[in-house]
Design a protein around this motif. Structure first.
Motif, PDB file in Angstrom:
ATOM      1  N   GLY A 154       0.806  -1.224   0.000  1.00  0.00           N
ATOM      2  CA  GLY A 154       0.000   0.000   0.000  1.00  0.00           C
ATOM      3  C   GLY A 154       0.839   1.274   0.000  1.00  0.00           C
ATOM      4  O   GLY A 154       0.295   2.388  -0.001  1.00  0.00           O
ATOM      5  N   ALA A 155       2.168   1.125  -0.023  1.00  0.00           N
ATOM      6  CA  ALA A 155       3.033   2.310   0.082  1.00  0.00           C
ATOM      7  C   ALA A 155       3.064   3.104  -1.228  1.00  0.00           C
ATOM      8  O   ALA A 155       2.897   2.547  -2.316  1.00  0.00           O
ATOM      9  CB  ALA A 155       4.443   1.871   0.454  1.00  0.00           C
ATOM     10  N   TYR A 156       3.285   4.414  -1.095  1.00  0.00           N
ATOM     11  CA  TYR A 156       3.534   5.266  -2.256  1.00  0.00           C
ATOM     12  C   TYR A 156       5.054   5.306  -2.466  1.00  0.00           C
ATOM     13  O   TYR A 156       5.812   5.145  -1.495  1.00  0.00           O
ATOM     14  CB  TYR A 156       3.015   6.681  -2.000  1.00  0.00           C
ATOM     15  N   PRO A 157       5.508   5.548  -3.708  1.00  0.00           N
ATOM     16  CA  PRO A 157       6.952   5.540  -3.958  1.00  0.00           C
ATOM     17  C   PRO A 157       7.779   6.365  -2.975  1.00  0.00           C
ATOM     18  O   PRO A 157       8.835   5.936  -2.545  1.00  0.00           O
ATOM     19  CB  PRO A 157       7.057   6.073  -5.387  1.00  0.00           C
ATOM     20  N   HIS A 158       7.263   7.566  -2.569  1.00  0.00           N
ATOM     21  CA  HIS A 158       8.095   8.410  -1.699  1.00  0.00           C
ATOM     22  C   HIS A 158       8.261   7.808  -0.304  1.00  0.00           C
ATOM     23  O   HIS A 158       9.102   8.250   0.479  1.00  0.00           O
ATOM     24  CB  HIS A 158       7.513   9.827  -1.614  1.00  0.00           C
ATOM     25  N   GLN A 159       7.435   6.806   0.015  1.00  0.00           N
ATOM     26  CA  GLN A 159       7.567   6.169   1.334  1.00  0.00           C
ATOM     27  C   GLN A 159       8.597   5.030   1.317  1.00  0.00           C
ATOM     28  O   GLN A 159       8.805   4.369   2.333  1.00  0.00           O
ATOM     29  CB  GLN A 159       6.197   5.633   1.779  1.00  0.00           C
ATOM     30  N   LEU A 160       9.190   4.797   0.153  1.00  0.00           N
ATOM     31  CA  LEU A 160      10.181   3.716   0.028  1.00  0.00           C
ATOM     32  C   LEU A 160      11.577   4.297  -0.158  1.00  0.00           C
ATOM     33  O   LEU A 160      11.727   5.397  -0.685  1.00  0.00           O
ATOM     34  CB  LEU A 160       9.843   2.845  -1.187  1.00  0.00           C
ATOM     35  N   SER A 161      12.579   3.520   0.228  1.00  0.00           N
ATOM     36  CA  SER A 161      13.966   3.960  -0.008  1.00  0.00           C
ATOM     37  C   SER A 161      14.285   3.798  -1.496  1.00  0.00           C
ATOM     38  O   SER A 161      13.552   3.118  -2.221  1.00  0.00           O
ATOM     39  CB  SER A 161      14.914   3.086   0.806  1.00  0.00           C
ATOM     40  N   GLY A 162      15.391   4.406  -1.923  1.00  0.00           N
ATOM     41  CA  GLY A 162      15.797   4.293  -3.320  1.00  0.00           C
ATOM     42  C   GLY A 162      15.974   2.837  -3.749  1.00  0.00           C
ATOM     43  O   GLY A 162      15.539   2.423  -4.819  1.00  0.00           O
ATOM     44  N   GLY A 163      16.607   2.061  -2.872  1.00  0.00           N
ATOM     45  CA  GLY A 163      16.839   0.651  -3.191  1.00  0.00           C
ATOM     46  C   GLY A 163      15.528  -0.111  -3.326  1.00  0.00           C
ATOM     47  O   GLY A 163      15.385  -0.989  -4.185  1.00  0.00           O
ATOM     48  N   MET A 164      14.566   0.230  -2.481  1.00  0.00           N
ATOM     49  CA  MET A 164      13.263  -0.443  -2.559  1.00  0.00           C
ATOM     50  C   MET A 164      12.526  -0.057  -3.836  1.00  0.00           C
ATOM     51  O   MET A 164      11.926  -0.905  -4.492  1.00  0.00           O
ATOM     52  CB  MET A 164      12.391  -0.061  -1.364  1.00  0.00           C
ATOM     53  N   ARG A 165      12.605   1.226  -4.195  1.00  0.00           N
ATOM     54  CA  ARG A 165      11.937   1.666  -5.434  1.00  0.00           C
ATOM     55  C   ARG A 165      12.545   0.926  -6.630  1.00  0.00           C
ATOM     56  O   ARG A 165      11.853   0.499  -7.536  1.00  0.00           O
ATOM     57  CB  ARG A 165      12.097   3.175  -5.634  1.00  0.00           C
ATOM     58  N   GLN A 166      13.860   0.781  -6.571  1.00  0.00           N
ATOM     59  CA  GLN A 166      14.534   0.074  -7.646  1.00  0.00           C
ATOM     60  C   GLN A 166      14.058  -1.375  -7.724  1.00  0.00           C
ATOM     61  O   GLN A 166      13.809  -1.918  -8.787  1.00  0.00           O
ATOM     62  CB  GLN A 166      16.044   0.120  -7.379  1.00  0.00           C
ATOM     63  N   ARG A 167      13.897  -1.975  -6.528  1.00  0.00           N
ATOM     64  CA  ARG A 167      13.456  -3.373  -6.515  1.00  0.00           C
ATOM     65  C   ARG A 167      12.008  -3.515  -6.972  1.00  0.00           C
ATOM     66  O   ARG A 167      11.638  -4.507  -7.577  1.00  0.00           O
ATOM     67  CB  ARG A 167      13.681  -3.983  -5.134  1.00  0.00           C
ATOM     68  N   VAL A 192      27.024   1.419  -3.049  1.00  0.00           N
ATOM     69  CA  VAL A 192      27.669   0.200  -3.531  1.00  0.00           C
ATOM     70  C   VAL A 192      27.091  -1.059  -2.876  1.00  0.00           C
ATOM     71  O   VAL A 192      26.891  -2.085  -3.529  1.00  0.00           O
ATOM     72  CB  VAL A 192      29.191   0.290  -3.252  1.00  0.00           C
ATOM     73  N   VAL A 193      26.803  -0.972  -1.580  1.00  0.00           N
ATOM     74  CA  VAL A 193      26.281  -2.141  -0.873  1.00  0.00           C
ATOM     75  C   VAL A 193      24.906  -2.516  -1.433  1.00  0.00           C
ATOM     76  O   VAL A 193      24.624  -3.681  -1.721  1.00  0.00           O
ATOM     77  CB  VAL A 193      26.188  -1.852   0.646  1.00  0.00           C
ATOM     78  N   MET A 194      24.074  -1.497  -1.647  1.00  0.00           N
ATOM     79  CA  MET A 194      22.739  -1.733  -2.192  1.00  0.00           C
ATOM     80  C   MET A 194      22.803  -2.259  -3.627  1.00  0.00           C
ATOM     81  O   MET A 194      22.068  -3.158  -4.005  1.00  0.00           O
ATOM     82  CB  MET A 194      21.947  -0.413  -2.121  1.00  0.00           C
ATOM     83  N   GLN A 195      23.733  -1.712  -4.408  1.00  0.00           N
ATOM     84  CA  GLN A 195      23.905  -2.185  -5.782  1.00  0.00           C
ATOM     85  C   GLN A 195      24.168  -3.679  -5.805  1.00  0.00           C
ATOM     86  O   GLN A 195      23.564  -4.429  -6.563  1.00  0.00           O
ATOM     87  CB  GLN A 195      25.114  -1.514  -6.431  1.00  0.00           C
ATOM     88  N   ARG A 196      25.082  -4.097  -4.934  1.00  0.00           N
ATOM     89  CA  ARG A 196      25.468  -5.503  -4.922  1.00  0.00           C
ATOM     90  C   ARG A 196      24.325  -6.378  -4.407  1.00  0.00           C
ATOM     91  O   ARG A 196      24.103  -7.475  -4.888  1.00  0.00           O
ATOM     92  CB  ARG A 196      26.725  -5.708  -4.095  1.00  0.00           C
ATOM     93  N   GLN A 197      23.604  -5.854  -3.422  1.00  0.00           N
ATOM     94  CA  GLN A 197      22.490  -6.619  -2.857  1.00  0.00           C
ATOM     95  C   GLN A 197      21.433  -6.880  -3.942  1.00  0.00           C
ATOM     96  O   GLN A 197      20.941  -7.998  -4.092  1.00  0.00           O
ATOM     97  CB  GLN A 197      21.880  -5.810  -1.722  1.00  0.00           C
ATOM     98  N   ILE A 198      21.133  -5.841  -4.713  1.00  0.00           N
ATOM     99  CA  ILE A 198      20.129  -5.989  -5.772  1.00  0.00           C
ATOM    100  C   ILE A 198      20.614  -6.953  -6.853  1.00  0.00           C
ATOM    101  O   ILE A 198      19.887  -7.821  -7.318  1.00  0.00           O
ATOM    102  CB  ILE A 198      19.767  -4.610  -6.367  1.00  0.00           C
ATOM    103  N   LEU A 199      21.872  -6.811  -7.209  1.00  0.00           N
ATOM    104  CA  LEU A 199      22.401  -7.703  -8.241  1.00  0.00           C
ATOM    105  C   LEU A 199      22.428  -9.157  -7.787  1.00  0.00           C
ATOM    106  O   LEU A 199      22.114 -10.065  -8.548  1.00  0.00           O
ATOM    107  CB  LEU A 199      23.804  -7.256  -8.625  1.00  0.00           C
ATOM    108  N   ARG A 200      22.792  -9.346  -6.522  1.00  0.00           N
ATOM    109  CA  ARG A 200      22.830 -10.706  -5.995  1.00  0.00           C
ATOM    110  C   ARG A 200      21.430 -11.329  -6.062  1.00  0.00           C
ATOM    111  O   ARG A 200      21.267 -12.473  -6.438  1.00  0.00           O
ATOM    112  CB  ARG A 200      23.347 -10.672  -4.554  1.00  0.00           C
ATOM    113  N   GLN A 201      20.443 -10.509  -5.725  1.00  0.00           N
ATOM    114  CA  GLN A 201      19.056 -10.974  -5.757  1.00  0.00           C
ATOM    115  C   GLN A 201      18.641 -11.346  -7.192  1.00  0.00           C
ATOM    116  O   GLN A 201      17.998 -12.358  -7.428  1.00  0.00           O
ATOM    117  CB  GLN A 201      18.174  -9.828  -5.292  1.00  0.00           C
ATOM    118  N   LEU A 202      19.063 -10.502  -8.105  1.00  0.00           N
ATOM    119  CA  LEU A 202      18.719 -10.719  -9.511  1.00  0.00           C
ATOM    120  C   LEU A 202      19.320 -12.025 -10.029  1.00  0.00           C
ATOM    121  O   LEU A 202      18.659 -12.801 -10.724  1.00  0.00           O
ATOM    122  CB  LEU A 202      19.247  -9.528 -10.316  1.00  0.00           C
TER     123      LEU A 202
END
Ligand SMILES: Nc1ncnc2c1ncn2[C@@H]1O[C@H](COP(=O)(O)OP(=O)(O)OP(=O)(O)O)[C@@H](O)[C@H]1O
Ligand SMILES: [Mg+2]
Length: 336
Positions: A154-167, A192-202
C-alpha cells in the motif's frame, strides 16, 4: 554454452539523417544465451543505452536503425524478427517476452499511485482474465521475490527507499515472467552495498526463474562479479567479448584493460587504479581507424587508419576482440 535467445547482427544506428547523421552504433554483433547474465560495459556515450533502445524498438527520433537484424528465439525453435514486428505485436512482446528497466528507473514510478496499483496495472493490461484478488496475490509474491515485505504493497513511492523503489521496478519487469530482462544502469543512483544486494538478488532469481539478463553499466567490476559474459563497447562498437573471468584475468583489448583499472575490485587482489587517459570521442569527430587509438598506449602502425574487425583470436572461438594487437597486422591486411 546454451542456445541463443537473442541475436543481434550488424546493427547500425544513427542519430539524425543526411549530412547531420552521426553513427551511434556500428556493426554491432551480440548474442544473448538462454539463462545467462550478459554484462555490457563502456564509458558514457559508448552506445550502451542506444543498443538497448534499438533492440527493444524504443528508439525515438532522431534515432534510426539503418541496418542489421535482431532476432528473438522462442523455446519452440522459431525466431521472431524484432525489427519487423508491428506496433501491436511489439506491445504483446514487451513485458511478456522481454522487459527493460531503464536508466534512472527508480524515479519512473508514478508518485501518486501505490506500489499495489502500479504492479497490478501491468498484470491487468496483459492478463485481463486474471481476477482482482489473484492480481493482488501476484503483486505480493513479486514484492517478496525482490525481498520486500508484502505489507509495503500500500506504500507510495516516496515512502520507500531508493533501493526499494529500484526493486519494485525489477519486480514489475519480472511480473509476466519474461525470457529476457534488460537493465540499463538500474543501480547507479544507489550506494555500492545496495547495488550488490540488488544484483545478488537478480542473479538468484535468474537461477530460480531461468530468464536471461542484459546488465548495462559503466562499472566493470560489478559485471566481473555478477555476469557470465561481458561485452565491452567503445565508440558505438563492441570491442571485446569474453567470459567474465577471462576478461578479468586476461583482457585482450587495451580499452578493456583500462576499464578494469578504473574501478576498484571488491574481491581478489588489490590493484592500482590508473584510469584511461583522455576522453571518449565525440560521434561527430570519430577518429579514423580504431576509435580508441588516440588514447591507446599500445597502438601500432595502422591503428590510426584501419578499423579492426571483431575476430576470434583463440582456436576455441570462445572470445572475440577488435584490436590489431590480436590480429594480422593492419599493414598486412591493407596489402591483402
Ligand atoms: N537523441 C539523441 N540525439 C543525438 N545523439 C544522441 C541521442 N541520444 C544519444 N546520442 C548520442 O549517442 C551516443 C551514445 O549514447 P548512449 O546514451 O547510447 O550512451 P551510453 O553508453 O548509454 O552512455 P551512458 O553511460 O552515459 O548512459 C552518445 O554520443 C550520445 O551523445
Ligand atoms: Mg546509457
Amino acid at each position: 554454452m546454451s542456445e541463443p535467445v537473442l541475436t543481434i547482427s550488424g546493427l547500425n544506428v544513427d542519430y539524425g539523417t543526411g549530412t547531420d547523421a552521426v553513427h551511434a552504433l556500428r556493426d554491432v554483433d551480440l548474442t544473448l544465451h538462454r539463462g545467462e547474465v550478459l554484462g555490457l560495459a563502456g564509458e558514457s556515450g559508448s552506445g550502451k543505452s542506444t543498443l538497448a533502445y534499438a533492440v527493444t524498438r524504443l528508439l525515438s527520433p532522431p534515432g534510426v536503425i539503418t541496418g542489421g537484424d535482431v532476432h528473438y528465439h522462442q523455446r519452440d525453435g522459431s525466431a521472431l524478427d524484432l525489427l519487423a514486428l508491428s506496433a501491436a505485436e511489439l506491445r504483446a512482446f514487451r513485458w511478456q517476452e522481454l522487459s527493460i528497466v531503464f536508466q534512472g528507473a527508480m524515479n519512473s514510478l508514478n508518485p501518486v499511485h501505490t506500489v499495489h496499483s502500479q504492479l497490478t496495472d501491468v498484470l491487468q493490461a496483459h492478463r485481463p482474465d486474471m481476477r482482482k484478488n489473484k492480481r493482488t496475490d501476484r503483486a505480493k509474491e513479486l514484492l517478496n521475490l525482490v525481498g520486500i515485505s508484502a505489507d509495503r504493497l500500500g506504500a507510495y513511492p516516496h515512502q520507500l527507499s531508493g533501493g526499494m523503489r529500484q526493486r519494485v521496478m525489477i519486480a514489475m519487469a519480472l511480473a509476466l515472467e519474461p525470457e529476457i530482462v534488460i537493465m540499463d544502469e538500474p543501480t547507479t543512483a544507489l550506494d555500492v552495498v545496495m547495488q550488490r544486494q540488488i544484483l545478488r538478488q537478480l542473479v538468484r532469481l535468474r537461477e530460480e526463474l531461468g530468464f536471461s539478463v542484459v546488465f548495462i553499466t559503466h562499472d566493470i567490476s560489478l559485471l566481473i562479479e555478477f555476469s557470465d559474459r561481458i561485452a565491452i563497447m567503445y565508440g558505438g562498437r563492441i570491442v571485446e567479448q569474453a567470459g567474465a573471468s577471462e576478461i578479468y584475468r586476461d583482457p585482450r583489448h587495451p580499452y578493456s584493460a583500462g576499464l578494469l583499472h578504473s574501478f576498484p575490485a571488491l574481491h581478489g587482489p588489490r590493484r592500482e587504479l590508473s584510469g584511461i587517459p583522455g576522453s571518449p570521442p565525440h560521434l561527430s569527430a570519430m577518429p579514423a581507424g580504431c576509435a580508441f587509438h588516440p588514447r591507446c598506449a599500445k597502438k601500432v602502425d595502422g591503428c590510426d587508419t584501419h578499423v579492426p574487425v571483431l575476430a576470434t583470436p583463440d582456436a576455441d572461438g570462445s572470445r572475440s576482440v577488435a584490436c590489431w594487437l590480436h590480429h594480422e597486422a593492419p599493414a598486412a591486411a591493407a596489402r591483402s
